[in-house]
Design a protein around this motif. Structure first.
Motif, PDB file in Angstrom:
ATOM      1  N   PHE A 181      -2.674   5.871 -13.460  1.00 41.48           N
ATOM      2  CA  PHE A 181      -2.829   4.430 -13.563  1.00 41.48           C
ATOM      3  C   PHE A 181      -3.607   4.041 -14.820  1.00 41.48           C
ATOM      4  O   PHE A 181      -3.303   3.031 -15.462  1.00 41.48           O
ATOM      5  N   ALA A 182      -4.608   4.843 -15.190  1.00 44.46           N
ATOM      6  CA  ALA A 182      -5.416   4.517 -16.370  1.00 44.46           C
ATOM      7  C   ALA A 182      -4.569   4.527 -17.635  1.00 44.46           C
ATOM      8  O   ALA A 182      -4.666   3.612 -18.476  1.00 44.46           O
TER       9      ALA A 182
ATOM     10  N   SER B 142       1.765   3.160  -5.638  1.00 42.27           N
ATOM     11  CA  SER B 142       1.952   4.473  -6.262  1.00 42.27           C
ATOM     12  C   SER B 142       3.298   4.562  -6.958  1.00 42.27           C
ATOM     13  O   SER B 142       3.410   5.101  -8.067  1.00 42.27           O
ATOM     14  N   ASP B 143       4.318   4.023  -6.305  1.00 47.74           N
ATOM     15  CA  ASP B 143       5.666   4.107  -6.863  1.00 47.74           C
ATOM     16  C   ASP B 143       5.785   3.318  -8.161  1.00 47.74           C
ATOM     17  O   ASP B 143       6.330   3.816  -9.154  1.00 47.74           O
TER      18      ASP B 143
ATOM     19  N   PHE C 178       0.796  -1.219   0.000  1.00 51.96           N
ATOM     20  CA  PHE C 178       0.000   0.000   0.000  1.00 51.96           C
ATOM     21  C   PHE C 178       0.836   1.281   0.000  1.00 51.96           C
ATOM     22  O   PHE C 178       0.543   2.225  -0.719  1.00 51.96           O
ATOM     23  N   SER C 179       1.865   1.345   0.833  1.00 51.95           N
ATOM     24  CA  SER C 179       2.587   2.607   1.034  1.00 51.95           C
ATOM     25  C   SER C 179       4.090   2.411   0.907  1.00 51.95           C
ATOM     26  O   SER C 179       4.597   1.292   0.935  1.00 51.95           O
TER      27      SER C 179
ATOM     28  N   GLU D 188      -5.774   0.966  -9.273  1.00 54.70           N
ATOM     29  CA  GLU D 188      -4.664   0.040  -9.077  1.00 54.70           C
ATOM     30  C   GLU D 188      -5.030  -1.374  -9.522  1.00 54.70           C
ATOM     31  O   GLU D 188      -4.206  -2.074 -10.115  1.00 54.70           O
ATOM     32  N   LEU D 189      -6.267  -1.799  -9.239  1.00 55.75           N
ATOM     33  CA  LEU D 189      -6.652  -3.155  -9.612  1.00 55.75           C
ATOM     34  C   LEU D 189      -6.744  -3.311 -11.127  1.00 55.75           C
ATOM     35  O   LEU D 189      -6.354  -4.342 -11.683  1.00 55.75           O
ATOM     36  N   ARG D 190      -7.260  -2.288 -11.816  1.00 50.70           N
ATOM     37  CA  ARG D 190      -7.261  -2.338 -13.281  1.00 50.70           C
ATOM     38  C   ARG D 190      -5.835  -2.463 -13.816  1.00 50.70           C
ATOM     39  O   ARG D 190      -5.561  -3.220 -14.756  1.00 50.70           O
TER      40      ARG D 190
END
Length: 703
Positions: free
Chosen positions: A431-432, A326-327, A294-295, A461-463
């Motif tokens: 992310f998209a 995110s990274d 997550f982080s 994130e899941l996509r």
């Protein structure tokens, strides 16, 4: 001759001083090279019932107990002279007659009648409270009185302990479990709590007793010096060497599609994720593996643990990357799309306020606009009015008529246009676009993705993960706990083509948290949690494998009195030998952080405030918000400032739109407190100022 170590050896090694551990490690390496090393003065333990127990002289006072046969050399235990000999005199290494697993069995004749441990409290039903003074209570009923020998032996109970097991009551079971092999104690605890434990595989004639899955959890072959070095460098991190059979099955299994491992706090989900990532890298020598969480702070903790697991395997480390979600999103965006210009959250909030001011006829507050934008419009990347009109607003409890949606879209569409004019992207937008690029490539950057803390993976994130590996066997592996969901609103994974039905498994053995702490914390949550797709986590059958003091739940007349009490509690932990870095103090929000800092300072200890991306510091007590407690572990935890209107946070309650939203707020606030409490292994203190949070009643023991 096979050279092995037992988990009892690493447990005992971890309790020695640093200098003593160094001497023991040197002796262990000497024995691995030469099991008859003359300098260690090996001799039989004369009074041991098992004549294969030998003692090796590490120093003037330290003795290493080994079990030596013609085919096996096993490091079993280490301690000061008398304690080491007493341990050997009370044990015997034997093959279980039913399961065939090698077990270190405590000799029954050396154990006096098992007393009721002072740590155990029993929930006595109201109907039986009046019987306490007269007849026997329900808690003193022999739980396994009618159990058959074959059934108990099938769970790995040693023959000489059958009588004690049949006589066990709720008062004595936990202490009895401490004397039994792990597979037996876990099975009995699960049976006592209504679970249905798996039976170990029956013995196979001629099979190696050390090769049995239950033996593998406590005895491991050290094939070379590097393997022994890794085991001895981190004796308190038993997971680097010893895995529970249920965990090992999940780690090594082949899955036809996305798979998920769940379980309550402390059941070893992160350990399974780490071993799974390493297993995939070893089993597929040309593959690249992503281990994500997550982080940034949790990614750093995973990286540290990974080094302990594969520190001597640099080729695997080169192919196994650890990142926060995110990274890795930013990295792959930059590599495949181009320069990234992310809009800050405050800039987006300002745009929402600005555009909302220009739209007449709505009554939506700033908080509602932000959450509707972040959890629906931006998360799902809705680009048109039709998209927004037709989307299922899963996780959003406030109902909206089409007219209201039209007003809202007039605001959101202008925010999207403003961001486009500024050539800025949101993180979901990042992310998209990265997802679109991943879908186009025939060679994704990773062959396998393992995701920890999966309960807080969001829609974007899941996509993205689905594009990386959703369609390949073993491509996606998730580990998480719905009871620790504190950041993301629920949504359907199946809707994004990530379907874990039939490949979802729940861990039920808690290794990190004492029975008492787990039992109290579990009261904050329902016994069953389910995701939007109907995958349920049944939490009632989870058992802890060790005993400890009951948590303390206290309220005070003022913050000053609370600070004084926490300081006294911290000093008591220090006097018991707890290192500062083994202690954490957590509060609901930054508004209460000063109370935590003051308590640590009042105890004469040094606090270090945690931030996103930071971890604890040796010699300092960790202080932070409950959100930052996620993924951390401490021997002792104080959860402070649990006041009325602090948790659940009154500001969140006042912003809700209807009863359904209120239910969601209460649920996530409970999850927060659950996360904070379950960071503790041995000691837990929960405090507040009178009247205290309404959640504190759930944490207190019901007499």
């Amino acid at each position: 001759m096979r050279f092995r170590i037992a988990d009892t050896f690493t447990d005992s090694l971890a309790k020695l001083t640093g200098d003593e551990q160094k001497a023991v490690k040197t002796a262990a390496f000497d024995l691995q090279m030469n099991p008859a090393h003359p300098g260690l003065k090996l001799h039989q333990v004369d009074r041991a019932k098992d004549k294969d127990f030998w003692s090796a002289r590490v120093s003037r006072d330290i003795r290493l107990i080994v079990h030596r046969t013609a085919s096996s050399f096993l490091l079993c235990y280490v301690d000061h002279h008398d304690a080491a000999y007493q341990w050997a005199e009370r044990r015997r290494l034997e093959r279980h007659p039913t399961t065939g697993a090698a077990q270190l069995v405590e000799i029954r004749e050396t154990v006096r009648e098992i007393p009721v441990p002072r740590y155990v409290e029993v929930d006595v039903p109201a109907s039986s409270q009046g019987a306490a003074a007269g007849g026997p209570t329900e808690s003193r009923t022999a739980i396994f009185a009618g159990a058959l020998d074959d059934d108990l032996l099938g769970y790995g109970v040693p023959v000489e302990w059958l009588g004690d097991v049949r006589a066990a009551t709720e008062d004595t079971l936990l202490d009895l479990a401490d004397h039994l092999p792990a597979e037996a104690s876990e099975a009995l605890l699960q049976l006592a709590t209504g679970g249905a434990p798996d039976r170990p595989a029956p013995a196979v004639a001629g099979a190696d007793p050390f090769a049995h899955p239950d033996a593998q959890r406590r005895f491991r072959v050290m094939a070379d010096v590097e393997a022994l070095e890794r085991a001895l460098d981190y004796p308190w991190e038993k997971w680097t060497v010893f895995l529970h059979p249920a965990q090992r099955q999940l780690v090594e299994r082949d899955y036809s599609g996305p798979a998920r491992v769940s379980g309550s706090a402390g059941t070893g989900k992160t350990i399974v994720a780490l071993h799974r990532a390493v297993h995939l890298a070893r089993a597929h020598p040309e593959s690249r593996v992503l281990l994500a969480t997550f982080s940034d702070a949790l990614a750093g903790a995973l990286q540290t643990r990974l080094r302990r697991l594969i520190g001597n395997e640099p080729k695997i480390a080169e192919r196994l990357e650890v990142h926060s979600m995110s990274d890795i999103g930013r990295r792959l965006y930059t590599a495949n799309v181009g320069r990234l210009n992310l809009a800050a959250g405050e800039d987006i909030r300002a745009l929402l306020r600005q555009e909302a001011a220009d739209v007449k006829g709505h009554r939506f507050g700033a908080h509602f606009l932000w959450t509707e934008w972040s959890t629906v419009v931006d998360a799902w990347q809705l680009a048109s009015w039709e998209d927004y009109r037709d989307v299922q607003r899963l996780g959003r409890k406030t109902r909206l008529a089409e007219k209201q949606r039209e007003l809202l879209w007039s605001i959101f569409s202008q925010v999207r246009s403003a961001l486009a004019d500024q050539e800025k992207s949101t993180e979901p937008g990042m992310f998209a676009r990265a997802t679109a690029k991943m879908a186009e490539t025939a060679h994704p950057p990773f062959d396998f993705c393992v995701i920890d803390e999966a309960q807080d993976v969001g829609v974007p994130e899941l996509r993205f993960l689905a594009a990386l590996g959703g369609s390949r066997p073993n491509g996606l592996f998730f580990a998480g706990d719905l009871g620790q969901r504190i950041f993301q609103t629920p949504f359907s994974w199946r809707a994004l083509d990530v379907d874990v039905r039939g490949r979802s498994h729940t861990l039920r053995i808690n290794y990190r948290t004492s029975h008492q702490i787990r039992r109290h914390a579990d009261r904050l949550l329902p016994t069953e949690l389910a995701d939007v797709d109907g995958n349920a986590e049944h939490r009632g059958a989870t058992v802890s494998v060790f005993n400890g003091p009951a948590p303390e739940v206290r309220t005070f007349e003022s913050p000053a009195k609370e600070t004084e009490a926490i300081a006294d509690w911290l000093r008591a932990r220090r006097d018991e030998g707890y290192a500062p870095q083994a202690i954490g103090v957590f509060v609901r929000s930054l508004e209460q952080i000063e109370r935590a800092l003051s308590a640590v300072q009042a105890a004469g200890m040094r606090p270090v405030q945690l931030h996103d991306g930071s971890g604890g510091v040796s010699g300092w007590v960790a202080v932070g918000t409950m959100h930052l407690a996620k993924g951390l572990e401490f021997r002792a935890v104080a959860v402070a400032a649990c006041d009325d209107e602090v948790i659940p946070l009154q500001a969140r309650i006042e912003r809700v739109g209807d009863d359904a939203d209120l239910e969601e707020v209460y649920g996530t606030e409970r999850h927060l407190l659950y996360v904070a409490c379950t960071r503790a292994r041995d000691r837990l203190l929960v405090t507040g100022v009178d009247p205290g949070s309404e959640f504190l009643d759930d944490l207190r023991v019901r007499e």
